[in-house]
Scaffold this motif. Sequence first.
Motif, short mmCIF file in Angstrom:
data_model
loop_
_atom_site.label_atom_id
_atom_site.label_comp_id
_atom_site.label_asym_id
_atom_site.label_seq_id
_atom_site.Cartn_x
_atom_site.Cartn_y
_atom_site.Cartn_z
N GLY A 129 15.46 0.44 5.98
CA GLY A 129 14.76 -0.60 5.21
C GLY A 129 14.62 -0.25 3.74
N PHE A 130 13.64 -0.91 3.12
CA PHE A 130 13.44 -0.76 1.68
C PHE A 130 13.05 0.67 1.34
N GLY A 131 13.69 1.27 0.36
CA GLY A 131 13.38 2.64 -0.03
C GLY A 131 14.00 3.66 0.91
N TRP A 145 12.06 10.13 -0.01
CA TRP A 145 10.75 10.65 0.41
C TRP A 145 9.69 9.87 -0.35
N ASN A 146 8.64 9.45 0.36
CA ASN A 146 7.59 8.66 -0.28
C ASN A 146 6.29 8.82 0.51
N GLY A 147 5.23 8.22 -0.03
CA GLY A 147 4.00 8.13 0.75
C GLY A 147 4.22 7.10 1.84
N ASN A 195 9.42 -1.25 -14.95
CA ASN A 195 10.46 -2.28 -14.84
C ASN A 195 11.77 -1.61 -14.48
N PHE A 196 12.29 -1.98 -13.32
CA PHE A 196 13.50 -1.36 -12.78
C PHE A 196 14.73 -2.22 -13.04
N ASN A 197 15.88 -1.53 -13.09
CA ASN A 197 17.17 -2.22 -12.99
C ASN A 197 17.80 -1.63 -11.72
N MET A 207 13.39 11.04 -4.37
CA MET A 207 12.21 10.15 -4.40
C MET A 207 12.47 9.05 -5.41
N TRP A 208 11.58 8.07 -5.45
CA TRP A 208 11.70 7.02 -6.46
C TRP A 208 11.57 7.64 -7.85
N PRO A 209 12.36 7.19 -8.84
CA PRO A 209 12.35 7.82 -10.17
C PRO A 209 11.01 7.76 -10.90
N ASP A 210 10.18 6.79 -10.56
CA ASP A 210 8.87 6.68 -11.22
C ASP A 210 7.92 7.79 -10.78
N ASP A 211 8.17 8.39 -9.62
CA ASP A 211 7.22 9.37 -9.06
C ASP A 211 7.01 10.54 -9.99
N ARG A 212 8.08 11.04 -10.61
CA ARG A 212 7.87 12.21 -11.49
C ARG A 212 7.04 11.85 -12.71
N ILE A 213 6.93 10.53 -13.00
CA ILE A 213 6.12 10.08 -14.14
C ILE A 213 4.64 10.02 -13.74
N TRP A 214 4.34 9.47 -12.53
CA TRP A 214 2.93 9.28 -12.22
C TRP A 214 2.30 10.28 -11.25
N PHE A 215 3.13 11.10 -10.56
CA PHE A 215 2.52 12.09 -9.67
C PHE A 215 1.56 13.04 -10.41
N THR A 239 0.85 -1.20 0.00
CA THR A 239 0.00 0.00 0.00
C THR A 239 0.88 1.24 0.00
N LEU A 240 0.31 2.33 -0.49
CA LEU A 240 0.99 3.63 -0.47
C LEU A 240 -0.09 4.69 -0.28
N VAL A 241 0.01 5.47 0.79
CA VAL A 241 -1.01 6.46 1.10
C VAL A 241 -0.41 7.87 1.04
N GLU A 261 2.52 -1.56 -10.76
CA GLU A 261 3.26 -2.82 -10.67
C GLU A 261 4.73 -2.52 -10.91
N PHE A 262 5.57 -2.93 -9.95
CA PHE A 262 7.01 -2.70 -10.05
C PHE A 262 7.71 -4.05 -10.18
N THR A 263 8.51 -4.18 -11.24
CA THR A 263 9.33 -5.39 -11.39
C THR A 263 10.78 -4.97 -11.46
N PHE A 264 11.65 -5.95 -11.17
CA PHE A 264 13.08 -5.68 -11.14
C PHE A 264 13.78 -6.71 -12.03
N THR A 265 14.47 -6.24 -13.03
CA THR A 265 15.14 -7.14 -13.96
C THR A 265 16.03 -8.13 -13.19
N MET A 287 7.40 -9.18 -8.01
CA MET A 287 6.63 -8.09 -8.59
C MET A 287 5.91 -7.41 -7.43
N MET A 288 6.14 -6.11 -7.28
CA MET A 288 5.48 -5.35 -6.20
C MET A 288 4.19 -4.79 -6.77
N ASP A 289 3.07 -5.28 -6.21
CA ASP A 289 1.75 -4.85 -6.67
C ASP A 289 1.31 -3.76 -5.70
C1 8WZ Z 1 9.99 -0.07 -6.89
C2 8WZ Z 1 9.17 0.93 -6.12
C3 8WZ Z 1 8.62 0.56 -4.87
C4 8WZ Z 1 7.84 1.47 -4.16
C5 8WZ Z 1 7.21 1.09 -2.89
C6 8WZ Z 1 5.95 1.44 -2.41
C7 8WZ Z 1 5.76 0.81 -1.20
C8 8WZ Z 1 6.90 0.12 -0.95
O1 8WZ Z 1 7.78 0.29 -1.99
C9 8WZ Z 1 7.66 2.76 -4.69
O2 8WZ Z 1 6.99 3.84 -4.17
C10 8WZ Z 1 7.12 4.81 -5.10
N1 8WZ Z 1 6.59 6.04 -4.94
N2 8WZ Z 1 7.83 4.41 -6.17
C11 8WZ Z 1 8.20 3.11 -5.91
C12 8WZ Z 1 8.97 2.20 -6.65
#
Ligand code: 8WZ
Length: 158
Positions: free
Chosen positions: A26-28, A32-34, A140-142, A118-126, A8-10, A73-77, A82-84
Amino acid sequence: MVLRKVYTLVFVRKENQILLGYKKRGFGMNKWNGFGGKVEPNESILDAAIRELNEECGLTVETTDLKNLAHLEFTFTGEPVMMDCRVFSTNIFNGTPIETEEMLPRWFQIDQLPFDNMWPDDRIWFPYMFKNKLFYGKFNFNGVDTILNYKIRELESM
Ligand SMILES: Cc1cc(-c2ccco2)c2oc(N)nc2c1
């Protein structure tokens, strides 16, 4: 064989601000994230979102106040995971954010976000999140810093 894990991400909103947490371990870590994390086997996704938000910054939210905005959905080569990730937002909440062992919370103006930390995908989907649109994305991450490919599309209804 890919192992799917639900996360989850809030994102908590207040006027033109958004609450982000600086992940202290820990992970991430150091991003900065939700607020969020794993969904336990015995709980619903909504209950997990509420629990994680409370554990990570002390805020309390009702299930009916959370709006599901995205399915990411996040996958890692090279890795079979797969992080749903189910993304929620709310502008209704109780309490004041507090620092915990996991997270240092801070309000940001939505036009002044620390995307470099922040995670690089954030600027794409924020931008989709700020349009309050429902959307679906696959990234899909490397490693944790490089996006090899992605797709994103708005959904009419989840
Ligand atoms: C690969 C990845 C994971 C997460 C995440 C969310 C909850 C735990 O890990 C992300 O969160 C954001 N914003 N980008 C993310 C990319």
